[in-house]
Design a protein around this motif. Sequence first.
Motif, PDB file in Angstrom:
ATOM      1  N   LEU A 102      16.122   5.960 -14.953  1.00  0.00           N
ATOM      2  CA  LEU A 102      17.243   5.255 -14.307  1.00  0.00           C
ATOM      3  C   LEU A 102      16.895   4.860 -12.875  1.00  0.00           C
ATOM      4  O   LEU A 102      17.277   3.772 -12.410  1.00  0.00           O
ATOM      5  CB  LEU A 102      18.486   6.143 -14.339  1.00  0.00           C
ATOM      6  CG  LEU A 102      19.111   6.369 -15.721  1.00  0.00           C
ATOM      7  CD1 LEU A 102      20.277   7.350 -15.636  1.00  0.00           C
ATOM      8  CD2 LEU A 102      19.584   5.034 -16.313  1.00  0.00           C
ATOM      9  N   ALA A 103      16.186   5.744 -12.158  1.00  0.00           N
ATOM     10  CA  ALA A 103      15.781   5.410 -10.788  1.00  0.00           C
ATOM     11  C   ALA A 103      14.840   4.210 -10.779  1.00  0.00           C
ATOM     12  O   ALA A 103      14.953   3.305  -9.945  1.00  0.00           O
ATOM     13  CB  ALA A 103      15.110   6.618 -10.137  1.00  0.00           C
ATOM     14  N   TRP A 104      13.896   4.165 -11.736  1.00  0.00           N
ATOM     15  CA  TRP A 104      12.986   3.017 -11.825  1.00  0.00           C
ATOM     16  C   TRP A 104      13.746   1.742 -12.157  1.00  0.00           C
ATOM     17  O   TRP A 104      13.502   0.682 -11.550  1.00  0.00           O
ATOM     18  CB  TRP A 104      11.926   3.297 -12.884  1.00  0.00           C
ATOM     19  CG  TRP A 104      11.041   2.105 -13.151  1.00  0.00           C
ATOM     20  CD1 TRP A 104       9.925   1.745 -12.469  1.00  0.00           C
ATOM     21  CD2 TRP A 104      11.223   1.115 -14.173  1.00  0.00           C
ATOM     22  NE1 TRP A 104       9.385   0.598 -12.991  1.00  0.00           N
ATOM     23  CE2 TRP A 104      10.161   0.185 -14.035  1.00  0.00           C
ATOM     24  CE3 TRP A 104      12.165   0.927 -15.183  1.00  0.00           C
ATOM     25  CZ2 TRP A 104      10.035  -0.912 -14.876  1.00  0.00           C
ATOM     26  CZ3 TRP A 104      12.044  -0.164 -16.015  1.00  0.00           C
ATOM     27  CH2 TRP A 104      10.976  -1.076 -15.863  1.00  0.00           C
ATOM     28  N   LEU A 105      14.671   1.826 -13.097  1.00  0.00           N
ATOM     29  CA  LEU A 105      15.444   0.647 -13.479  1.00  0.00           C
ATOM     30  C   LEU A 105      16.276   0.129 -12.309  1.00  0.00           C
ATOM     31  O   LEU A 105      16.343  -1.091 -12.059  1.00  0.00           O
ATOM     32  CB  LEU A 105      16.349   0.986 -14.668  1.00  0.00           C
ATOM     33  CG  LEU A 105      17.159  -0.174 -15.265  1.00  0.00           C
ATOM     34  CD1 LEU A 105      16.211  -1.245 -15.806  1.00  0.00           C
ATOM     35  CD2 LEU A 105      18.078   0.331 -16.379  1.00  0.00           C
TER      36      LEU A 105
ATOM     37  N   ALA B 174      14.187  14.743  -5.882  1.00  0.00           N
ATOM     38  CA  ALA B 174      13.884  14.515  -4.469  1.00  0.00           C
ATOM     39  C   ALA B 174      12.680  13.597  -4.281  1.00  0.00           C
ATOM     40  O   ALA B 174      12.497  13.032  -3.207  1.00  0.00           O
ATOM     41  CB  ALA B 174      13.631  15.844  -3.760  1.00  0.00           C
ATOM     42  N   THR B 175      11.851  13.440  -5.289  1.00  0.00           N
ATOM     43  CA  THR B 175      10.720  12.513  -5.237  1.00  0.00           C
ATOM     44  C   THR B 175      11.080  11.165  -5.844  1.00  0.00           C
ATOM     45  O   THR B 175      10.645  10.110  -5.363  1.00  0.00           O
ATOM     46  CB  THR B 175       9.514  13.099  -5.981  1.00  0.00           C
ATOM     47  OG1 THR B 175       9.157  14.355  -5.394  1.00  0.00           O
ATOM     48  CG2 THR B 175       8.318  12.165  -5.925  1.00  0.00           C
ATOM     49  N   ALA B 176      11.898  11.186  -6.895  1.00  0.00           N
ATOM     50  CA  ALA B 176      12.269   9.938  -7.574  1.00  0.00           C
ATOM     51  C   ALA B 176      13.064   9.016  -6.652  1.00  0.00           C
ATOM     52  O   ALA B 176      12.945   7.789  -6.731  1.00  0.00           O
ATOM     53  CB  ALA B 176      13.079  10.252  -8.832  1.00  0.00           C
ATOM     54  N   LEU B 177      13.882   9.582  -5.744  1.00  0.00           N
ATOM     55  CA  LEU B 177      14.699   8.754  -4.851  1.00  0.00           C
ATOM     56  C   LEU B 177      13.837   7.929  -3.894  1.00  0.00           C
ATOM     57  O   LEU B 177      13.940   6.691  -3.878  1.00  0.00           O
ATOM     58  CB  LEU B 177      15.684   9.635  -4.085  1.00  0.00           C
ATOM     59  CG  LEU B 177      16.530   8.927  -3.013  1.00  0.00           C
ATOM     60  CD1 LEU B 177      17.375   7.832  -3.642  1.00  0.00           C
ATOM     61  CD2 LEU B 177      17.406   9.941  -2.273  1.00  0.00           C
ATOM     62  N   PRO B 178      12.954   8.539  -3.072  1.00  0.00           N
ATOM     63  CA  PRO B 178      12.124   7.697  -2.187  1.00  0.00           C
ATOM     64  C   PRO B 178      11.135   6.825  -2.955  1.00  0.00           C
ATOM     65  O   PRO B 178      10.778   5.739  -2.490  1.00  0.00           O
ATOM     66  CB  PRO B 178      11.397   8.712  -1.297  1.00  0.00           C
ATOM     67  CG  PRO B 178      11.414   9.988  -2.073  1.00  0.00           C
ATOM     68  CD  PRO B 178      12.701   9.979  -2.838  1.00  0.00           C
ATOM     69  N   LEU B 179      10.687   7.282  -4.134  1.00  0.00           N
ATOM     70  CA  LEU B 179       9.796   6.455  -4.939  1.00  0.00           C
ATOM     71  C   LEU B 179      10.508   5.182  -5.397  1.00  0.00           C
ATOM     72  O   LEU B 179       9.917   4.097  -5.417  1.00  0.00           O
ATOM     73  CB  LEU B 179       9.290   7.249  -6.138  1.00  0.00           C
ATOM     74  CG  LEU B 179       8.239   6.544  -7.014  1.00  0.00           C
ATOM     75  CD1 LEU B 179       6.985   6.258  -6.198  1.00  0.00           C
ATOM     76  CD2 LEU B 179       7.905   7.408  -8.234  1.00  0.00           C
ATOM     77  N   ALA B 180      11.777   5.308  -5.757  1.00  0.00           N
ATOM     78  CA  ALA B 180      12.555   4.132  -6.143  1.00  0.00           C
ATOM     79  C   ALA B 180      12.701   3.166  -4.965  1.00  0.00           C
ATOM     80  O   ALA B 180      12.658   1.937  -5.138  1.00  0.00           O
ATOM     81  CB  ALA B 180      13.928   4.559  -6.648  1.00  0.00           C
TER      82      ALA B 180
ATOM     83  N   TRP C 224       0.806  -1.211   0.000  1.00  0.00           N
ATOM     84  CA  TRP C 224       0.000   0.000   0.000  1.00  0.00           C
ATOM     85  C   TRP C 224       0.845   1.270   0.000  1.00  0.00           C
ATOM     86  O   TRP C 224       0.462   2.268  -0.617  1.00  0.00           O
ATOM     87  CB  TRP C 224      -0.938  -0.003   1.204  1.00  0.00           C
ATOM     88  CG  TRP C 224      -2.075  -0.964   1.051  1.00  0.00           C
ATOM     89  CD1 TRP C 224      -2.325  -2.077   1.794  1.00  0.00           C
ATOM     90  CD2 TRP C 224      -3.109  -0.903   0.071  1.00  0.00           C
ATOM     91  NE1 TRP C 224      -3.446  -2.724   1.344  1.00  0.00           N
ATOM     92  CE2 TRP C 224      -3.955  -2.019   0.283  1.00  0.00           C
ATOM     93  CE3 TRP C 224      -3.413  -0.022  -0.967  1.00  0.00           C
ATOM     94  CZ2 TRP C 224      -5.077  -2.272  -0.487  1.00  0.00           C
ATOM     95  CZ3 TRP C 224      -4.536  -0.272  -1.747  1.00  0.00           C
ATOM     96  CH2 TRP C 224      -5.356  -1.372  -1.519  1.00  0.00           C
ATOM     97  N   THR C 225       1.977   1.266   0.674  1.00  0.00           N
ATOM     98  CA  THR C 225       2.838   2.458   0.640  1.00  0.00           C
ATOM     99  C   THR C 225       3.382   2.689  -0.765  1.00  0.00           C
ATOM    100  O   THR C 225       3.501   3.837  -1.226  1.00  0.00           O
ATOM    101  CB  THR C 225       3.998   2.312   1.638  1.00  0.00           C
ATOM    102  OG1 THR C 225       4.674   1.060   1.429  1.00  0.00           O
ATOM    103  CG2 THR C 225       3.499   2.366   3.072  1.00  0.00           C
ATOM    104  N   ALA C 226       3.723   1.594  -1.472  1.00  0.00           N
ATOM    105  CA  ALA C 226       4.211   1.742  -2.846  1.00  0.00           C
ATOM    106  C   ALA C 226       3.105   2.275  -3.752  1.00  0.00           C
ATOM    107  O   ALA C 226       3.337   3.164  -4.591  1.00  0.00           O
ATOM    108  CB  ALA C 226       4.741   0.409  -3.367  1.00  0.00           C
TER     109      ALA C 226
END
Length: 384
Positions: free
Chosen positions: A150-153, A90-96, A62-64
């Motif tokens: 790249l963060a997603w990968l 700053a959002t892509a890092l915790p999202l990854a 659920w957090t994801a």
Amino acid sequence: MGDQDRWSVTADVGLGLGCAAALVVQSAAVAGSWGGGYWVFGCAVGMVVTLLALARRRHRGWTAVAGLVVAAVAVLVAGLAGLPHEPGPATALPLAVLIASAVGTLPVRAAVAIAAGGMAVVVAVAISAISGAGSWPRTGAAALTWWNALAWLAAVAAGTAVRVLDARRRATAERVRRDERLELARELHDVVAHHITGIVVQAQAAQLVGARQPERARQALAGIESAGSDALAAMRRLVGILRDAADGAPASAGPEQLADLAARFARQGMAVRLRVPDDAGSWPPEVTATVYRVVREALTNVARHAPAARTVAVAVTEEAGRVSVEVVDDGPSVPARHSRRHGYGLVGMRERVAALGGTLTAGPRPDGGWSVAAVLPAATGERR
């Protein structure tokens, strides 16, 4: 607090500090290039996703999902309101972190769905950059797209690596449990078969001589009592090992107790001739235990399947770094005896000897009787 808890707290503190630093840098960059309060929106989005990442252990799925929804809404709002493109660094890092945590721990279908949701956010950022939505220059939007991709990968790769390592650990644990179950089965067979065979043989003897020779019947009953006590003590030793591997008494004896083993079988009416080298005590414990078990299983098989045998020769020798064990009886070599001897006892002996890099053979002798012979290295470092 255990080591795992300390590691979790340390990782969360590091994540929080890293995300805070990224928020400060991103806000300063947006304020310097855009001016005004444009940095507030990206900072707020980054803080929300960071808080979700810090709370991920409570419910990784659920957090994801919440993080992906926040990121998708941020992409839409930024495009419609003419704000800097989101998700920013700053959002892509915790999202990854959220994606990696979900991919690494959730069931396969849920993990694939989370990974697909992350890819959808990356595609939305790319579409926004191509369409010129938002107010960033096209080059800056393209760089942001690559950053999110790249963060997603990296998140998917890290989550997959965790899944693979966890699968290997589970396979190793299952293999260890299977080996322990086989070891327990062998131990139970060795202990129970040996002592119960002695009890049965002496009970049969007591029935035969009870009426005519009461004194011998009393001796047989005393032997039954002794064998029962030995069986109870052996079972207690085995249970002690299962309860506490560090403090339990050894379940198997070494060659120094072969004389006692031979004496117990001799009380059942067999003459057991034993020959053991003087330096047997210098062998590793696993070698001495295996030698003892081979002899015990062979004597048990003689008592069980060759009641007509009157003499059993047990020879334990060492030569050229190899320990040889041979147990030979003078019982009749009949086909039925041959077919009945291939039970779990021989299987267990072969497994024990093979585990040390040795070999075991068993079969009828040309001149009558039965032979069990094992050869194993005196030093376990020679195993293959």
